[in-house]
Structure formats: C-alpha cells, structure tokens
Scaffold this motif. Structure first.
Motif, PDB file in Angstrom:
ATOM      1  N   MET A  22      -4.460  -2.034   9.730  1.00 21.18           N
ATOM      2  CA  MET A  22      -5.373  -1.124   9.044  1.00 21.18           C
ATOM      3  C   MET A  22      -4.572  -0.043   8.323  1.00 21.18           C
ATOM      4  O   MET A  22      -3.389   0.141   8.590  1.00 21.18           O
ATOM      5  CB  MET A  22      -6.306  -0.476  10.052  1.00 21.18           C
ATOM      6  N   VAL A  23      -5.226   0.648   7.426  1.00 20.20           N
ATOM      7  CA  VAL A  23      -4.512   1.655   6.643  1.00 20.20           C
ATOM      8  C   VAL A  23      -5.134   3.021   6.871  1.00 20.20           C
ATOM      9  O   VAL A  23      -6.348   3.196   6.740  1.00 20.20           O
ATOM     10  CB  VAL A  23      -4.561   1.303   5.135  1.00 20.20           C
ATOM     11  N   LEU A  24      -4.265   3.979   7.250  1.00 22.16           N
ATOM     12  CA  LEU A  24      -4.702   5.364   7.454  1.00 22.16           C
ATOM     13  C   LEU A  24      -4.005   6.225   6.419  1.00 22.16           C
ATOM     14  O   LEU A  24      -2.786   6.126   6.255  1.00 22.16           O
ATOM     15  CB  LEU A  24      -4.215   5.842   8.833  1.00 22.16           C
ATOM     16  N   LYS A  25      -4.756   7.077   5.733  1.00 20.17           N
ATOM     17  CA  LYS A  25      -4.129   7.923   4.717  1.00 20.17           C
ATOM     18  C   LYS A  25      -4.532   9.377   4.890  1.00 20.17           C
ATOM     19  O   LYS A  25      -5.721   9.677   5.034  1.00 20.17           O
ATOM     20  CB  LYS A  25      -4.556   7.473   3.311  1.00 20.17           C
ATOM     21  N   ALA A  26      -3.543  10.250   4.843  1.00 20.30           N
ATOM     22  CA  ALA A  26      -3.837  11.681   4.782  1.00 20.30           C
ATOM     23  C   ALA A  26      -4.434  11.943   3.411  1.00 20.30           C
ATOM     24  O   ALA A  26      -3.981  11.387   2.414  1.00 20.30           O
ATOM     25  CB  ALA A  26      -2.550  12.485   4.958  1.00 20.30           C
TER      26      ALA A  26
ATOM     27  N   LEU B  82      -0.085   5.424   6.657  1.00 23.30           N
ATOM     28  CA  LEU B  82       0.380   4.751   7.867  1.00 23.30           C
ATOM     29  C   LEU B  82      -0.364   3.425   7.982  1.00 23.30           C
ATOM     30  O   LEU B  82      -1.563   3.357   7.719  1.00 23.30           O
ATOM     31  CB  LEU B  82       0.106   5.624   9.096  1.00 23.30           C
ATOM     32  N   ILE B  83       0.397   2.375   8.370  1.00 23.15           N
ATOM     33  CA  ILE B  83      -0.241   1.053   8.461  1.00 23.15           C
ATOM     34  C   ILE B  83      -0.034   0.459   9.859  1.00 23.15           C
ATOM     35  O   ILE B  83       0.818  -0.402  10.059  1.00 23.15           O
ATOM     36  CB  ILE B  83       0.288   0.119   7.347  1.00 23.15           C
ATOM     37  N   PRO B  84      -0.795   0.949  10.848  1.00 19.51           N
ATOM     38  CA  PRO B  84      -0.660   0.416  12.201  1.00 19.51           C
ATOM     39  C   PRO B  84      -1.236  -1.008  12.304  1.00 19.51           C
ATOM     40  O   PRO B  84      -2.204  -1.339  11.622  1.00 19.51           O
ATOM     41  CB  PRO B  84      -1.471   1.397  13.050  1.00 19.51           C
TER      42      PRO B  84
ATOM     43  N   ILE C 185      -9.798   5.970   6.179  1.00 19.92           N
ATOM     44  CA  ILE C 185      -9.493   4.677   6.790  1.00 19.92           C
ATOM     45  C   ILE C 185      -9.770   3.645   5.707  1.00 19.92           C
ATOM     46  O   ILE C 185     -10.813   3.695   5.049  1.00 19.92           O
ATOM     47  CB  ILE C 185     -10.375   4.423   8.029  1.00 19.92           C
ATOM     48  N   GLU C 186      -8.788   2.757   5.524  1.00 22.11           N
ATOM     49  CA  GLU C 186      -8.907   1.847   4.401  1.00 22.11           C
ATOM     50  C   GLU C 186      -8.648   0.414   4.846  1.00 22.11           C
ATOM     51  O   GLU C 186      -7.866   0.167   5.757  1.00 22.11           O
ATOM     52  CB  GLU C 186      -7.855   2.275   3.357  1.00 22.11           C
ATOM     53  N   GLU C 187      -9.264  -0.482   4.165  1.00 21.51           N
ATOM     54  CA  GLU C 187      -9.048  -1.914   4.378  1.00 21.51           C
ATOM     55  C   GLU C 187      -7.605  -2.250   3.984  1.00 21.51           C
ATOM     56  O   GLU C 187      -7.111  -1.763   2.970  1.00 21.51           O
ATOM     57  CB  GLU C 187     -10.049  -2.634   3.464  1.00 21.51           C
ATOM     58  N   PHE C 188      -6.926  -3.067   4.774  1.00 23.60           N
ATOM     59  CA  PHE C 188      -5.557  -3.488   4.438  1.00 23.60           C
ATOM     60  C   PHE C 188      -5.626  -4.601   3.394  1.00 23.60           C
ATOM     61  O   PHE C 188      -6.367  -5.568   3.543  1.00 23.60           O
ATOM     62  CB  PHE C 188      -4.838  -3.993   5.699  1.00 23.60           C
ATOM     63  N   LEU C 189      -4.843  -4.433   2.350  1.00 26.70           N
ATOM     64  CA  LEU C 189      -4.801  -5.466   1.308  1.00 26.70           C
ATOM     65  C   LEU C 189      -3.468  -6.172   1.363  1.00 26.70           C
ATOM     66  O   LEU C 189      -2.436  -5.514   1.475  1.00 26.70           O
ATOM     67  CB  LEU C 189      -4.924  -4.822  -0.080  1.00 26.70           C
ATOM     68  N   ASP C 190      -3.473  -7.503   1.291  1.00 23.25           N
ATOM     69  CA  ASP C 190      -2.169  -8.121   1.114  1.00 23.25           C
ATOM     70  C   ASP C 190      -2.068  -8.676  -0.301  1.00 23.25           C
ATOM     71  O   ASP C 190      -3.062  -8.784  -1.011  1.00 23.25           O
ATOM     72  CB  ASP C 190      -1.821  -9.136   2.216  1.00 23.25           C
TER      73      ASP C 190
ATOM     74  N   ILE D 207       0.864  -8.846  -3.853  1.00 19.86           N
ATOM     75  CA  ILE D 207       2.121  -8.366  -4.419  1.00 19.86           C
ATOM     76  C   ILE D 207       1.868  -7.018  -5.073  1.00 19.86           C
ATOM     77  O   ILE D 207       0.891  -6.858  -5.813  1.00 19.86           O
ATOM     78  CB  ILE D 207       2.661  -9.359  -5.474  1.00 19.86           C
ATOM     79  N   GLU D 208       2.765  -6.050  -4.794  1.00 23.13           N
ATOM     80  CA  GLU D 208       2.589  -4.721  -5.375  1.00 23.13           C
ATOM     81  C   GLU D 208       3.257  -4.609  -6.728  1.00 23.13           C
ATOM     82  O   GLU D 208       4.356  -5.132  -6.931  1.00 23.13           O
ATOM     83  CB  GLU D 208       3.215  -3.677  -4.454  1.00 23.13           C
ATOM     84  N   ALA D 209       2.600  -3.944  -7.626  1.00 22.78           N
ATOM     85  CA  ALA D 209       3.199  -3.687  -8.940  1.00 22.78           C
ATOM     86  C   ALA D 209       2.660  -2.360  -9.430  1.00 22.78           C
ATOM     87  O   ALA D 209       1.687  -1.845  -8.896  1.00 22.78           O
ATOM     88  CB  ALA D 209       2.808  -4.793  -9.915  1.00 22.78           C
TER      89      ALA D 209
ATOM     90  N   VAL E 249      -6.584  -1.308  -7.210  1.00 18.51           N
ATOM     91  CA  VAL E 249      -5.746  -0.112  -7.336  1.00 18.51           C
ATOM     92  C   VAL E 249      -5.468   0.465  -5.947  1.00 18.51           C
ATOM     93  O   VAL E 249      -6.386   0.721  -5.172  1.00 18.51           O
ATOM     94  CB  VAL E 249      -6.430   0.947  -8.237  1.00 18.51           C
ATOM     95  N   LEU E 250      -4.191   0.645  -5.635  1.00 21.34           N
ATOM     96  CA  LEU E 250      -3.804   1.266  -4.369  1.00 21.34           C
ATOM     97  C   LEU E 250      -3.819   2.772  -4.499  1.00 21.34           C
ATOM     98  O   LEU E 250      -4.185   3.490  -3.581  1.00 21.34           O
ATOM     99  CB  LEU E 250      -2.375   0.856  -3.989  1.00 21.34           C
ATOM    100  N   GLU E 251      -3.341   3.251  -5.632  1.00 25.64           N
ATOM    101  CA  GLU E 251      -3.253   4.702  -5.805  1.00 25.64           C
ATOM    102  C   GLU E 251      -3.058   5.048  -7.265  1.00 25.64           C
ATOM    103  O   GLU E 251      -2.628   4.223  -8.071  1.00 25.64           O
ATOM    104  CB  GLU E 251      -2.052   5.261  -5.020  1.00 25.64           C
TER     105      GLU E 251
HETATM  106  P1  AMP Z   1      -0.173   4.889  -1.654  1.00 23.64           P
HETATM  107  O1  AMP Z   1       0.500   6.224  -1.630  1.00 23.64           O
HETATM  108  O2  AMP Z   1      -1.661   4.967  -1.452  1.00 23.64           O
HETATM  109  O3  AMP Z   1       0.221   3.978  -2.773  1.00 23.64           O
HETATM  110  O4  AMP Z   1       0.440   4.119  -0.424  1.00 23.64           O
HETATM  111  C1  AMP Z   1       1.818   3.934  -0.272  1.00 23.64           C
HETATM  112  C2  AMP Z   1       2.112   2.497   0.074  1.00 23.64           C
HETATM  113  O5  AMP Z   1       1.330   2.095   1.195  1.00 23.64           O
HETATM  114  C3  AMP Z   1       1.745   1.537  -1.034  1.00 23.64           C
HETATM  115  O6  AMP Z   1       2.762   1.435  -1.977  1.00 23.64           O
HETATM  116  C4  AMP Z   1       1.524   0.260  -0.251  1.00 23.64           C
HETATM  117  O7  AMP Z   1       2.762  -0.356   0.064  1.00 23.64           O
HETATM  118  C5  AMP Z   1       0.917   0.742   1.037  1.00 23.64           C
HETATM  119  N1  AMP Z   1      -0.560   0.714   0.985  1.00 23.64           N
HETATM  120  C6  AMP Z   1      -1.395   1.692   0.611  1.00 23.64           C
HETATM  121  N2  AMP Z   1      -2.678   1.309   0.682  1.00 23.64           N
HETATM  122  C7  AMP Z   1      -2.669   0.039   1.148  1.00 23.64           C
HETATM  123  C8  AMP Z   1      -3.688  -0.916   1.431  1.00 23.64           C
HETATM  124  N3  AMP Z   1      -4.985  -0.629   1.309  1.00 23.64           N
HETATM  125  N4  AMP Z   1      -3.300  -2.119   1.877  1.00 23.64           N
HETATM  126  C9  AMP Z   1      -1.991  -2.425   2.048  1.00 23.64           C
HETATM  127  N5  AMP Z   1      -0.986  -1.574   1.792  1.00 23.64           N
HETATM  128  C10 AMP Z   1      -1.309  -0.345   1.331  1.00 23.64           C
END
Ligand code: AMP
Length: 416
Positions: A140-144, A154-156, A184-189, A191-193, A281-283
């Motif tokens: 899972m994905v936790l983000k401040a 954090l990805i526990p 709290i966010e869904e984990f995505l698998d 390729i990152e770009a 979009v991750l961020e």
């Molecule tokens: P962010 O600052 O939101 O881009 O997150 C930093 C890194 O965490 C990203 O470059 C990804 O490697 C990982 N990450 C963030 N969100 C996710 C997600 N929902 N699923 C999988 N990995 C993520």
C-alpha cells in the motif's frame, strides 16, 4: 538582462550554464548557488527559502527575471510576492504550487479534471487512517500531504509495516507538519516515466524526455535517492505515448489551471506510471526535476532566456522548441554512504580537465572545490548515440577524484 536563479543544486547550475549561452543575458546571480555556479555567475549568500531577502536583493539589483529552482520558495509564495512588487519571475503562484506542496490538493485537482491517478483517501485522524490501512490491499502507499524533501512516500508491504509507517508519518517528529494530513493510496505497478513541460497558463510545451535512475546501487538495487543518473531521450516514450500524455494529462491540466484561477507560468513535471496502454499520474512537481534537467537542457537549442521571457509574457505559443539530435547521459558522483550517512568537505580534484560537469553538492573552501552534499556532481556528455554519450561520461569520471566517491556503473546501459 540581469537574471537571478534561486537554488543551489545541479538543476540550478545547469539553468545558469544554459542562460549563460544566451546573448540576451548579461548578468547571472545564483542564490545561494554552489562552487559550480560561481563559474557562470555570481553567488549571492541568501538561502532559497528566505523569500523576503531575495525580494530585497532583486529590487536593489533591479533583476529583470528570476527563475525559481526548488519547490520550497514556490510553496512559500515567492512568485506572488515578487509579482506584487512588479518583478518578473518564473514559477507558479502559491495556489499552483500546492499541486506539489499538498498531495491531497493535487489528488483533488486530478479527480476534478479527470486526470487518471491511483485511488486514494485522505485523513487527518490517526485512528481512522489506521483502520483503513488495507483499504486497497498490500503493498500500500502512504503519503504525507505536505513537502517532505522527497521522503514523504512510504510503501509498506504488510499490515505490520504499514501500522509502523503510519505511526512514523503521523505521530513522530520526523515529518513535522507535513504528516498531520496523510493520504492512503492504491499501489500501482508498471513502469515509471516522467515528462517536463514549459507552461505559461495557456500553452503547455513538453520538453524532450528523460529517464532517471533513482536507486543507489547498480541493477536498480538499494535505497531510493534523489537520482543517480539520467539519459535523454527516454526509450520509453514514442509518439503514441507522448500524444496520450498530451491528451489525457496536459490538456486537462491546462483546463484545470485556468478554471481554478491559477497563474501557472512555470515548469510542470509529471510523474507517470505506465502499464500496457494505461497511464496514471503519480505526482505533479512544479519545477524542473534535478537529474532530468542535467540531460534535457544541454539538448535544447532554443534560447532558454527567450523561452522564459515568453512564458512570463504568456506568449509561449510563439515558441517552437528546437532540440539537438545528440543524446545525453548524466552520471551522478555521490559521497560514499549516500543516501544515508556520509561525510562532507573532501577536496575534489580534476575538475579543470572536464566539461559539462554540473555541481550539486559542492562549495568553495580556501579556493578549493570541496564536497558539500550527498550528490556531488552530475557528469554530463552529449553524443551521437546514448552509448557514445555514456562512454564519454564514464571517461570523464576517470579524471575526477574525491575521497569516498561513489557512482553507479550502469547508467544508460540499455543493452541488458
Ligand atoms: P511521489 O512523490 O508521489 O511521486 O512518490 C515518490 C515515488 O513513490 C514515486 O516515484 C514512485 O516510485 C512511488 N509511488 C508513489 N505513488 C505510488 C503508487 N500509487 N504506486 C506505486 N508507487 C508509487
């Protein structure tokens, strides 16, 4: 024109180096800068987050255009402050900067303007968050919510680790205010770009693509870092993918910015997760990515000052970006121990015999260049192919020396 660049990393050195090639630029100031920026301009001893003193300096020196490198001054509202004082500055306003400064704000923006992203929920209450930890399964994905210097995600993988991570995020001092709200966010698998764009609020111009290497060790092993190397263009992007990003992300982004009354004359960095033909979009970041800049700007043929000037006047539609066909590779030289504990202050030798080496963590001490950070230098080269550029960078590295120097050996190694 007199320009002021705010920041002190490889990104700012590269921007200064590029602006120095413009015939329109007569003086370059960098606040606070590093040992490398001193070679292309004048360093000013004001920290990047000291926005009041930066304003006084810009007014006193009659700076024509300011370019903001890092996110912190943007989130603090430096662009609003400068514009109130009739100064030209490149960077989104405080509201636009929240697209990076608040993960919750960015997610709301994406939902509202139908930009595909991971499912999420936001929390300010620890107990409520704790009971929802497995909401989307594991990992899972936790983000401040707030800025956390790139460490707020954090990805526990298990429930136990998740409970610990949540506790650190919300209850310890480590994240301060940034962790008082979390998502709290869904984990995505996949390729990152990423994609960087020049934006003036109406027009959005994607730059050439770049691929970065975030892990500390060869083979993409080890801890996450600020980036250990990059190459450009990225092999992941073809025209179909670029068009998809344009349609599904950039066009709704501009619509959203306009509908929200955001003044976005700045740089947009889109972090993407690609799986099959789906992109999410991750961020969003609202500034140049540090390692990407070091391979993208050396490939830019258009005058960078001209681009910034047009952005400032909302005339970016008059620009058509030109790029060299040459490819670029940047290998980061880091202090041994980075991204954990490392020492600073070691003399760097050999810099006089190499070109296009961008300084990140360096400073001058007794007229010598010494290490001053985890990522110390970005050794960039251009070449007719990625392989040629790669070889050039590794050749240059042989001439550079400092105690405990560490770098990855597999940056831009595309054949295996
Ligand atoms: P962010 O600052 O939101 O881009 O997150 C930093 C890194 O965490 C990203 O470059 C990804 O490697 C990982 N990450 C963030 N969100 C996710 C997600 N929902 N699923 C999988 N990995 C993520």
């Amino acid at each position: 024109m007199k320009v002021l660049i705010i920041g002190s990393g490889g990104r700012e050195h590269t921007i200064a180096w590029k602006l120095n090639q413009s015939e329109q630029v007569s003086e370059i100031y960098i606040a606070p800068g590093n040992a490398g920026t001193q070679a292309v301009g004048k360093n000013v001893d004001i920290k990047a987050d000291d926005i009041e003193n930066l304003l006084s300096f810009a007014l006193e020196e009659k700076i024509d255009l300011t370019i903001v490198g890092p996110e912190v001054p943007l989130v603090l509202g430096i662009t609003d402050l400068f514009r109130m004082n009739n100064l030209s500055i490149i960077g989104p306003d405080a509201k636009g900067s929240k697209l990076e400064g608040s993960k919750a704000f960015a997610k709301e923006f994406m939902m509202k303007y139908k930009i595909n992203t991971a499912q999420y929920k936001e929390y300010t209450d620890f107990k409520e968050a704790k009971s929802d930890l497995g909401l989307y399964g594991y990992p899972m994905v936790l983000k401040a919510d707030g800025l956390a210097g790139g460490k707020g995600v954090l990805i526990p993988e298990t429930e136990k680790d998740a409970a610990e991570a949540l506790d650190t995020l919300m209850n310890s001092d480590k994240f301060g205010d940034a962790g008082s709200k979390i998502i709290i966010e869904e984990f995505l698998d996949g390729i990152e770009a990423s994609m960087l764009c020049f934006v003036d609020g109406e027009t959005i111009l994607p730059m050439e693509t770049a691929q970065d290497y975030k892990r500390a060790l060869d083979g993409d092993l080890g801890l996450n870092t600020g980036g250990m190397g990059t190459y450009s263009p990225s092999v992941l992007f073809d025209d179909t993918l670029k068009e998809k990003v344009n349609q599904e992300v950039l066009t709704p982004f501009i619509k959203g910015v306009q509908a929200e009354g955001i003044d976005f004359r700045g740089i947009l960095f889109v972090g993407l997760m690609i799986k099959g033909d789906e992109i999410k979009v991750l961020e969003f970041n609202v500034r140049f990515g540090d390692p990407e800049t070091q391979v993208i700007l050396p490939r830019l043929k258009t005058d960078l000052y001209e681009i910034f000037d047009k952005m400032n006047n909302k005339e970016l539609d008059q620009i058509s970006l030109e790029w060299t066909n040459e490819k670029a590779v940047c290998v980061v030289l880091a202090s041994g121990g980075y991204p954990e504990i490392y020492k600073k202050g070691y003399e760097i030798k050999g810099l006089e015999s190499v070109d296009m080496v961008f300084h990140a963590g360096t400073r001058l001490f007794d007229d010598k260049v010494v290490t001053n950070g985890g990522r110390v230098l970005g050794v960039t080269s251009l070449g007719e192919s990625i392989e040629v550029a790669r070889k050039k960078s590794y050749e240059k590295i042989k001439k550079i020396e400092f105690k405990d120097m560490y770098y990855r050996k597999d940056i831009a190694k595309l054949d295996d």
